[in-house]
Design a protein around this motif. Sequence first.
Motif, PDB file in Angstrom:
ATOM      1  N   ARG A  90      27.870  51.980 -26.728  1.00  8.49           N
ATOM      2  CA  ARG A  90      28.177  53.094 -25.833  1.00  8.49           C
ATOM      3  C   ARG A  90      28.675  52.548 -24.501  1.00  8.49           C
ATOM      4  O   ARG A  90      28.270  51.470 -24.076  1.00  8.49           O
ATOM      5  N   ASN A  91      29.481  53.333 -23.819  1.00  9.69           N
ATOM      6  CA  ASN A  91      29.877  52.978 -22.463  1.00  9.69           C
ATOM      7  C   ASN A  91      28.798  53.435 -21.485  1.00  9.69           C
ATOM      8  O   ASN A  91      28.277  54.552 -21.602  1.00  9.69           O
ATOM      9  N   VAL A  92      28.487  52.564 -20.531  1.00  7.16           N
ATOM     10  CA  VAL A  92      27.437  52.857 -19.553  1.00  7.16           C
ATOM     11  C   VAL A  92      27.841  52.313 -18.191  1.00  7.16           C
ATOM     12  O   VAL A  92      28.723  51.458 -18.092  1.00  7.16           O
ATOM     13  N   ILE A  93      27.176  52.824 -17.144  1.00  9.80           N
ATOM     14  CA  ILE A  93      27.311  52.273 -15.790  1.00  9.80           C
ATOM     15  C   ILE A  93      25.924  51.952 -15.264  1.00  9.80           C
ATOM     16  O   ILE A  93      25.160  52.862 -14.926  1.00  9.80           O
ATOM     17  N   PRO A  94      25.539  50.677 -15.179  1.00  8.39           N
ATOM     18  CA  PRO A  94      24.285  50.322 -14.512  1.00  8.39           C
ATOM     19  C   PRO A  94      24.443  50.500 -13.000  1.00  8.39           C
ATOM     20  O   PRO A  94      25.473  50.137 -12.422  1.00  8.39           O
ATOM     21  N   LEU A  95      23.407  51.040 -12.341  1.00 10.32           N
ATOM     22  CA  LEU A  95      23.447  51.271 -10.897  1.00 10.32           C
ATOM     23  C   LEU A  95      22.052  51.220 -10.316  1.00 10.32           C
ATOM     24  O   LEU A  95      21.060  51.139 -11.057  1.00 10.32           O
ATOM     25  N   LYS A  96      21.975  51.265  -8.994  1.00  9.83           N
ATOM     26  CA  LYS A  96      20.682  51.303  -8.314  1.00  9.83           C
ATOM     27  C   LYS A  96      20.714  52.376  -7.232  1.00  9.83           C
ATOM     28  O   LYS A  96      21.751  52.604  -6.605  1.00  9.83           O
ATOM     29  N   ASP A  97      19.564  53.020  -7.036  1.00  6.94           N
ATOM     30  CA  ASP A  97      19.497  53.989  -5.940  1.00  6.94           C
ATOM     31  C   ASP A  97      19.145  53.255  -4.648  1.00  6.94           C
ATOM     32  O   ASP A  97      19.136  52.018  -4.583  1.00  6.94           O
ATOM     33  N   PHE A  98      18.842  53.996  -3.586  1.00  6.93           N
ATOM     34  CA  PHE A  98      18.629  53.414  -2.260  1.00  6.93           C
ATOM     35  C   PHE A  98      17.359  52.576  -2.177  1.00  6.93           C
ATOM     36  O   PHE A  98      17.175  51.827  -1.206  1.00  6.93           O
ATOM     37  N   GLU A  99      16.476  52.679  -3.181  1.00  7.11           N
ATOM     38  CA  GLU A  99      15.261  51.856  -3.212  1.00  7.11           C
ATOM     39  C   GLU A  99      15.300  50.841  -4.358  1.00  7.11           C
ATOM     40  O   GLU A  99      14.274  50.305  -4.761  1.00  7.11           O
ATOM     41  N   ASN A 100      16.506  50.606  -4.870  1.00  5.40           N
ATOM     42  CA  ASN A 100      16.715  49.666  -5.977  1.00  5.40           C
ATOM     43  C   ASN A 100      16.079  50.132  -7.282  1.00  5.40           C
ATOM     44  O   ASN A 100      15.767  49.300  -8.155  1.00  5.40           O
ATOM     45  N   GLN A 101      15.892  51.442  -7.410  1.00  3.86           N
ATOM     46  CA  GLN A 101      15.502  52.002  -8.698  1.00  3.86           C
ATOM     47  C   GLN A 101      16.612  51.683  -9.698  1.00  3.86           C
ATOM     48  O   GLN A 101      17.787  51.970  -9.461  1.00  3.86           O
ATOM     49  N   ARG A 102      16.241  51.080 -10.835  1.00  3.63           N
ATOM     50  CA  ARG A 102      17.231  50.651 -11.826  1.00  3.63           C
ATOM     51  C   ARG A 102      17.588  51.813 -12.746  1.00  3.63           C
ATOM     52  O   ARG A 102      16.733  52.332 -13.463  1.00  3.63           O
ATOM     53  N   LEU A 103      18.855  52.198 -12.699  1.00  2.00           N
ATOM     54  CA  LEU A 103      19.358  53.349 -13.439  1.00  2.00           C
ATOM     55  C   LEU A 103      20.572  52.958 -14.271  1.00  2.00           C
ATOM     56  O   LEU A 103      21.245  51.973 -13.974  1.00  2.00           O
ATOM     57  N   ILE A 104      20.842  53.748 -15.302  1.00  4.45           N
ATOM     58  CA  ILE A 104      22.048  53.592 -16.101  1.00  4.45           C
ATOM     59  C   ILE A 104      22.597  54.980 -16.400  1.00  4.45           C
ATOM     60  O   ILE A 104      21.843  55.866 -16.827  1.00  4.45           O
ATOM     61  N   LEU A 105      23.877  55.189 -16.157  1.00  4.11           N
ATOM     62  CA  LEU A 105      24.553  56.386 -16.663  1.00  4.11           C
ATOM     63  C   LEU A 105      25.119  56.032 -18.026  1.00  4.11           C
ATOM     64  O   LEU A 105      25.853  55.045 -18.166  1.00  4.11           O
ATOM     65  N   VAL A 106      24.772  56.811 -19.039  1.00  2.00           N
ATOM     66  CA  VAL A 106      25.182  56.514 -20.410  1.00  2.00           C
ATOM     67  C   VAL A 106      26.013  57.660 -20.977  1.00  2.00           C
ATOM     68  O   VAL A 106      25.651  58.835 -20.834  1.00  2.00           O
ATOM     69  N   SER A 107      27.123  57.330 -21.597  1.00  2.00           N
ATOM     70  CA  SER A 107      28.013  58.337 -22.178  1.00  2.00           C
ATOM     71  C   SER A 107      27.445  58.869 -23.496  1.00  2.00           C
ATOM     72  O   SER A 107      26.985  58.115 -24.348  1.00  2.00           O
ATOM     73  N   ASP A 108      27.525  60.190 -23.665  1.00  4.00           N
ATOM     74  CA  ASP A 108      27.132  60.843 -24.917  1.00  4.00           C
ATOM     75  C   ASP A 108      28.328  61.028 -25.862  1.00  4.00           C
ATOM     76  O   ASP A 108      28.245  61.808 -26.806  1.00  4.00           O
ATOM     77  N   GLU A 109      29.405  60.302 -25.598  1.00  6.16           N
ATOM     78  CA  GLU A 109      30.637  60.445 -26.384  1.00  6.16           C
ATOM     79  C   GLU A 109      30.366  60.366 -27.887  1.00  6.16           C
ATOM     80  O   GLU A 109      30.907  61.152 -28.670  1.00  6.16           O
ATOM     81  N   THR A 110      29.521  59.426 -28.310  1.00  5.83           N
ATOM     82  CA  THR A 110      29.279  59.218 -29.740  1.00  5.83           C
ATOM     83  C   THR A 110      27.886  59.662 -30.162  1.00  5.83           C
ATOM     84  O   THR A 110      27.429  59.311 -31.254  1.00  5.83           O
ATOM     85  N   ASN A 111      27.190  60.430 -29.334  1.00 14.88           N
ATOM     86  CA  ASN A 111      25.826  60.836 -29.664  1.00 14.88           C
ATOM     87  C   ASN A 111      25.796  61.856 -30.800  1.00 14.88           C
ATOM     88  O   ASN A 111      26.513  62.856 -30.774  1.00 14.88           O
ATOM     89  N   HIS A 112      24.941  61.593 -31.781  1.00 17.00           N
ATOM     90  CA  HIS A 112      24.743  62.527 -32.892  1.00 17.00           C
ATOM     91  C   HIS A 112      23.263  62.872 -33.056  1.00 17.00           C
ATOM     92  O   HIS A 112      22.847  63.336 -34.112  1.00 17.00           O
ATOM     93  N   GLY A 113      22.493  62.641 -32.022  1.00 14.52           N
ATOM     94  CA  GLY A 113      21.067  62.905 -32.085  1.00 14.52           C
ATOM     95  C   GLY A 113      20.668  64.091 -31.229  1.00 14.52           C
ATOM     96  O   GLY A 113      21.360  65.122 -31.199  1.00 14.52           O
ATOM     97  N   VAL A 114      19.558  63.950 -30.505  1.00 17.79           N
ATOM     98  CA  VAL A 114      19.018  65.029 -29.672  1.00 17.79           C
ATOM     99  C   VAL A 114      20.080  65.527 -28.693  1.00 17.79           C
ATOM    100  O   VAL A 114      20.740  64.738 -28.016  1.00 17.79           O
ATOM    101  N   SER A 115      20.242  66.833 -28.631  1.00 21.79           N
ATOM    102  CA  SER A 115      21.242  67.427 -27.739  1.00 21.79           C
ATOM    103  C   SER A 115      20.813  67.296 -26.279  1.00 21.79           C
ATOM    104  O   SER A 115      19.612  67.292 -25.965  1.00 21.79           O
ATOM    105  N   GLY A 116      21.795  67.209 -25.404  1.00 21.30           N
ATOM    106  CA  GLY A 116      21.522  67.168 -23.976  1.00 21.30           C
ATOM    107  C   GLY A 116      21.329  68.561 -23.409  1.00 21.30           C
ATOM    108  O   GLY A 116      21.431  69.574 -24.113  1.00 21.30           O
ATOM    109  N   GLY A 117      21.047  68.622 -22.124  1.00 17.89           N
ATOM    110  CA  GLY A 117      20.876  69.896 -21.442  1.00 17.89           C
ATOM    111  C   GLY A 117      22.194  70.403 -20.884  1.00 17.89           C
ATOM    112  O   GLY A 117      23.278  70.000 -21.326  1.00 17.89           O
ATOM    113  N   THR A 118      22.092  71.301 -19.900  1.00 21.17           N
ATOM    114  CA  THR A 118      23.263  71.929 -19.293  1.00 21.17           C
ATOM    115  C   THR A 118      23.262  71.656 -17.796  1.00 21.17           C
ATOM    116  O   THR A 118      22.328  72.047 -17.097  1.00 21.17           O
TER     117      THR A 118
END
Length: 322
Positions: free
Chosen positions: A113-141
Amino acid sequence: MHLLGIHHLSAITANAQKNVDFYTKILGMRMVKKTVNQDDPSVYHLFYGDEVGNPGTELTFFEIPRAGHNHNGNNSISTTSLRVPNDEALKYWKNRLDQHDVENEGIVEQFGRNVIPLKDFENQRLILVSDETNHGVSGGTPWERSAAEPNYGIIGLGPIHLTVPDLEPTEAILTKLMGFTIAGEYKHHDTGREVLVYETGEGGTGAELHIHVRTDLPPERLGRGGVHHVAFRVENEEKIRQYLDELNQIGIGNSGFVDRFYFRSVYFREPNGILFELATDGPGFATDEDADHLGESLALPPFLEDRRDQIEQSLKPIDYKP
């Protein structure tokens, strides 16, 4: 256990105002509940999510004003993923993060999957992950009044990363007790180390744990920018009580049944010391507030309502205008 996926994740911040500004104004999430830590009502517990904070979309923060920096390490929930609809959304987010000077690694690949690793202002480790190929649990709105473009907005929690020194006991709890199955493995884009992927329920981005095995790290020291616990979705209270009986029967120490008002829970630690929670999908965050006005005022569960004056006096007001 027949878990439905990730329910929520709770992390630590030392500054509620800056936290609200980052997650609502930059990441465009909705603050669906402004309440307090029920175990320490003198501090905030902030919930962010999709349009109504559906299960599986909730990222939450305990404010601990004097918390020191998190010392990243082993025996930890080491990274939190947030789902976006598709690869096109990641291009939007790359530009938006750069415009707001948010530290990020650009678009890379992780488990196909394509992702963007990032950090918030307190260095909280986050990743934005694309649901382009997701076939599992549906996301929200995404919230239509989001500060970010709703069509590209965050639609829930994605894979949660754990770092442990010893895989075997954690794997045993996941597979023999919690119903997870191995979904695959990949090499981490940065460390080059193998990461094991486990999934539950319908699988996919909303139901995965990614486990990093590291014997070269000291245990994590939790502080601001760290994660306190991860919760998994359970259908209802009846199931929670069944799972609680099962935990007791096999001798796993736990919190017992806990009524959080917005959901029902039980907490326990897996063998590497990471705190897990099982949480029901309901009743939900519109239980005590109109869905159109979630997060706009301090919400307290009924058992804390008679202490409202005292609690409000101990909290620093948050400037939040949805």
